[in-house]
Design an enzyme around this catalytic site. Structure first.
Site, short mmCIF file in Angstrom:
data_model
loop_
_atom_site.label_atom_id
_atom_site.label_comp_id
_atom_site.label_asym_id
_atom_site.label_seq_id
_atom_site.Cartn_x
_atom_site.Cartn_y
_atom_site.Cartn_z
N TYR A 101 -30.34 -21.76 -65.55
CA TYR A 101 -30.26 -21.59 -64.10
C TYR A 101 -28.92 -22.14 -63.64
CZ TYR A 101 -30.67 -22.61 -59.15
OH TYR A 101 -30.43 -22.68 -57.81
N GLU A 189 -27.19 -17.92 -56.38
CA GLU A 189 -27.70 -18.42 -57.66
C GLU A 189 -27.96 -17.28 -58.63
OE1 GLU A 189 -32.52 -18.67 -56.93
OE2 GLU A 189 -31.32 -20.44 -56.47
#
Length: 381
Positions: A101, A189
């Site tokens: 991530y 993101e």
């Protein structure tokens, strides 16, 4: 303003971030044409603004044409957490061995953007933050000086990313920060960044939210605004002129003033509930706008109960009460239990006007929120 995954990936690719080959499709026939061109395996991904699409059945991996046709037919037109899927992204499969991530957002407590990296990619990052916060490495950036290259490398290494791909991941993170800054983004993101067996890094997902108040500086992004509305509720909020954000919970929240609504959201969370929305009807709300607000919240299939928090200043309590009564009169049966808290200007007059046969009334905000949370729990059982 939220961008769809396919929109964000186009922006990422133009900035040099590696993304899978993909095509946007709005029909089963277009999906089949896309997979014939892209090849198998191929991911068929619903393009709606919700998290957890995979768990909800909105992402499927097709290994042949028959599966592609079946999955496309199932996903297109499906109701996914209250959103109708009218398009899918058809994307080449990535043979990965690891998931990460990476993201950039604003840390309001520090008043600075923060870089975040975790080796626990491919899952809900909020769950990771709650259950294992040490699994997320963070690095704050002073906006006056911008991101220094060593900061991106530092946070990647602190997260425990394998050394042979660390620089590539840091490069993606640096590019994300540049996009965040240049695009007036509020959040950006990739979850997950996939690491292939050949040790390539690929952005397999893309999230990008842009500050609507800065769209006058972002004409190209502004052109995507209408397409990025979440659903009918988002469009309706725009038509009504409400400040509205849809959330993932089941307690609907209506208030007058952003601070009051945020306080109500925090209390719902504090007392064990989950907010379904942020809805500010404004400081001078009249009966018509109150009616529109209740109509919006009642229209959200995720809402199991409603808490109405009004502090009378510019908004008079009797006007609000009139609006609530008028809204409730539109329904043969009240679809959700409603709790009302009135305080301030003409609150006593409003309390006398309210039809307590149809709603519940509490004198304090704490009591109103707790009752709404209990109502939601009972409805959800």
């Amino acid at each position: 303003m939220k961008l769809h995954e396919h929109q964000a990936k186009t922006i990422f690719a133009d900035a040099g971030i590696p993304v899978p080959n993909s095509r946007l499709a709005t029909s089963v026939e277009e999906v089949l044409d896309a997979v014939d061109e892209i090849g198998y395996p191929a991911a068929i991904k619903a393009q709606v603004h919700v998290g957890g699409r995979g768990k909800a059945g909105g992402i499927k991996i097709a290994t042949d044409r028959e599966e592609a046709e079946e999955y496309a037919g199932a996903i297109l037109g499906m109701d996914l957490k209250g959103y109708t899927v009218d398009r899918v992204l058809v994307e080449e499969g990535v043979d990965f061995v690891d998931e990460l991530y990476v993201g950039v957002t604003m840390d309001r407590g520090e008043g600075k953007p923060v870089l975040m990296v975790s080796t626990e990619g491919g899952v809900d990052i909020e769950e990771v933050a709650a259950e294992n916060p040490d699994a997320i490495a963070r690095e704050h950036v002073d906006p006056a000086f911008g991101l220094h290259p060593y900061q991106a490398r530092k946070v990647v290494y602190e997260a425990g990313v394998d050394a042979d791909v660390a620089l590539d991941v840091a490069s993606i993170l640096s590019t994300l920060y540049d996009l965040y800054e240049d695009s007036d983004a509020s959040e950006i993101e990739v979850n997950p960044v996939m690491i292939t067996g050949d040790r390539d890094v690929v952005a397999a997902d893309a999230v990008m939210n842009v500050d609507e108040d800065a769209l006058f500086r972002q004409p190209e992004l502004a052109e995507m605004a209408e397409e990025s509305y979440e659903d009918d509720l988002e469009r309706k909020a725009g038509e009504y002129g409400f400040d509205y954000v849809r959330l993932s919970g089941n307690v609907g929240i209506i208030g007058n003033g952003a601070g009051l609504v945020m306080t109500t959201l925090d209390l719902v969370d504090y007392y064990g509930g989950k907010p379904a929305n942020f809805l500010d009807i404004g400081g001078g709300a009249k009966a018509e706008r109150v009616t529109q607000a209740l109509d919006m919240v009642f229209s959200d299939p995720n809402v199991d109960s409603v808490v109405f928090n009004i502090f009378g200043g510019i908004t008079r309590g009797d006007e609000v009460a009139k609006g609530i009564n008028e809204a409730l009169a539109e329904f043969d049966e009240i679809p959700k239990p409603v709790v009302v808290r009135l305080a301030g200007t003409n609150a006593e007059e409003g309390m006398e006007i309210l039809n307590t046969d149809l709603i519940e009334v509490e004198e304090t905000l704490e009591d109103a929120v707790q009752r709404a949370v209990r109502n939601a729990e009972e409805v959800a059982q």
